[in-house]
Write an enzyme that holds these catalytic residues in place. Structure first.
Site, PDB file in Angstrom:
ATOM      1  CG  HIS A  81      -9.385  -7.332   5.076  1.00  0.00           C
ATOM      2  ND1 HIS A  81     -10.365  -6.386   5.336  1.00  0.00           N
ATOM      3  CD2 HIS A  81      -8.209  -6.738   5.347  1.00  0.00           C
ATOM      4  CE1 HIS A  81      -9.786  -5.266   5.739  1.00  0.00           C
ATOM      5  NE2 HIS A  81      -8.480  -5.450   5.749  1.00  0.00           N
ATOM      6  CE  LYS A  96      -1.473  -0.996   4.710  1.00  0.00           C
ATOM      7  NZ  LYS A  96      -2.394  -0.696   5.772  1.00  0.00           N
TER       8      LYS A  96
END
Lengths: 378, 378
Positions: free
Chosen positions: B261, B145
């Protein structure tokens, strides 16, 4: 950090509206936290690429108190972050932030460029009225139940309910493909029974089987429903996913109206300081995902929604959202014949009144009870 | 009611354990209400078929006070009601009752006949350890990220993270298939980068792209990941459905480990009087749906789970559930290098430690920061 190709996004943003429950001194930081959590999810100070800070991170468009220790933040996200995917749009709106207490998503607005990626409801209010040929009054809906009845018994029920003048007859959402009531036999028998009743009445009652199913079987159950002559589909997006419903709605070979059921979604709205507002959950998200009507437990039944929450839901089902059609609110959840007048007053004519068990509580003549329902809602 | 074919179910039941928040005088009626709401959803007095009352309706197996105005009810449902479908099992466990305040599902137990319908995690703790060849210590995980980086930049990150000794490198869950970072290019580049690092280190680091996607694209993205050499998959069941994850896990041609997730699932657990316990949501349901590891925001990070909630989650990930494998808890959500020792103490060796942004907060040498992570978790 590696040198990044500089971003050049459109600059267009969609807007999420949150309520944040916190002390006044914390409101700005909380809003700012949402901007980061829902996009880069990364310490902002460590982002070396200015184009990411400027173009990707959410922006607080406004922040104002709307109650004691309650703030409304409007946050803009780049349309490109949501891509062309409903799953990712929902992720940006409320993915990680769902895990932080005291944040509720109470609305969202999509610019034209993003809204047009969603076809939304194929029929909506006007299309569903045309299908059943009922105008200027509420539509009437009921469910075949209880779980445990055989396909033959359920089809007999469906026949009598259709003879009585009900417009939409849905599977109870607990009917799937159980050994004691297999999907295929139920759907074929019930679709045939409703069609037979329609020939007698001249009406256009629709039977809507439940196609909530394992991921790989949703499409085949829907095709079987279509082939059997079912007039629509029941689907629980909470159990099988909003995007799976969108896929059903977008299927041109299917082209059936979809009734959305709230199973497993209640937790999203029962606490006013968390989750999603009724308008977002049952209204806006269902419309984006192609439902033509949205079932919910109305105030005054065996659940606990307030009148204000029900009004918010209706607003979400009907507020302007690009070119997306308005959809029917379907108040249910323990509604009774003796409350039809009151419900009609509250919801107006543009709703679908859903009465389940209470149709069976007025003596053995089910057809007659349906006719009372029709008369009272007229 | 139409004469029904008499039911003859097996009599075998699965058990759901609920906490009910109510006055003592109401507890029994509330428990009884769950039995009806989750099965026949019909006024019990109107059920004329005794076999439905006896065989379909839930049964209160026990009811006891577990706190002030808090009761634990164990309710048995017929295995046939859940059919062979995860969507319907979840519906019976917590479908409609999710809409009533003050009820929380804190556990469930499936008899062998029902549990064996689910293959569950393909790898589980032992299988995942074998894949990365790491034993007797926690596995280490990070994410590539922030959103906004190009595939080239993300691949460069992945390369350095793998060189530094990380075992599992996942996409940030906000990376889907955006115009500024297309899925295919990202996955091909990152898988190649991690494979290149593995050749240099001799380790078996896995890259896990995010395959949370529109319903019709999940399988094709997973196949592309497999073809590109990705070692596993990241999936958000809250966004795309638990059963869609099960379909991925059950795909023998894919046979990749799955990291679950929690995006969009937080609302289910943030209020202790509603929704699902951490053990049910992140443990038991993820296992039934085939996840091999379950990401969650640990206590002490930027979210709000307590130590007790994290312990409950670990219990759900590892408690006996028929033949289903135990899965790894993956504490994350703002974990830092300086807390590794504390986390290792709390979670023991059988966990996957997830550190994201903080790996970037210790100077420009990312490889060196990863090595510190490896050393501290050793």
């Amino acid at each position: 950090m590696t040198q990044n190709r500089t971003l050049s996004l459109s600059g267009e943003r969609f807007t999420a509206v949150y309520h944040i429950v916190c002390k006044p001194a914390e409101a700005e930081a909380r809003a700012r936290d949402i901007c980061v959590e829902q996009t880069i999810e990364f310490p902002e100070a460590l982002v070396t690429d200015a184009s990411i800070r400027d173009q990707i991170v959410g922006q607080v468009l406004s922040l104002q108190a709307v109650g004691e220790a309650r703030f409304e933040a409007r946050i803009g996200y780049p349309v490109e972050a949501a891509g062309r995917e409903l799953t990712q749009l929902i992720n940006v709106l409320f993915g990680n932030i769902s895990i932080k207490p005291g944040v509720r998503l109470v609305g969202f607005e999509l610019p034209e460029s993003l809204a047009r990626q969603y076809r939304g409801p194929r029929f909506g209010q006007a299309g569903l009225r045309a299908l059943v040929d009922v105008h200027d009054r509420p539509l009437l809906c009921t469910a075949i139940k209880p779980m445990g009845l055989s396909p033959v018994a359920l089809a007999d029920l469906a026949y009598r309910l259709a003879l009585g003048g009900i417009h939409l007859i849905k599977d109870d959402h607990g009917l799937s493909d159980q050994t004691f009531c297999r999907y295929e036999e139920r759907v074929r028998r019930c679709a045939e029974a409703v069609e037979r009743a329609n020939r007698e009445t001249g009406q256009r009652c629709l039977y809507l089987p439940n196609v909530t199913a394992p991921a790989g079987e949703i499409a085949s159950r829907a095709r079987l429903a279509k082939d059997a002559g079912a007039g629509g589909l029941l689907f629980c997006p909470g159990l099988a996913g909003f995007d799976a419903m969108r896929a059903l709605a977008d299927d041109d070979a299917l082209a059936l109206p979809i009734l959305s059921h709230p199973a497993f979604q209640g937790t999203f709205c029962v606490h006013p300081d968390a989750g999603l507002s009724h308008g977002v959950l049952f209204g806006q998200l269902n419309r984006l995902a192609g439902a033509d009507a949205t079932i919910f437990p109305s105030w005054g039944g065996r659940f606990s929604f307030t009148q204000a929450e029900c009004r918010d839901l209706v607003a979400g089902a009907t507020r302007p959202m690009g070119e997306l059609r308005t959809i029917f609110p379907v108040p249910g959840g323990g509604m009774r014949l003796d409350r039809v007048a009151e419900l009609s007053d509250f919801y107006g004519r543009d709703c679908i009144l859903l009465i389940g068990g209470d149709l069976h509580a007025h003596g053995p003549d089910l057809i007659e009870s349906c006719r009372r329902f029709v008369a009272q809602a007229g």
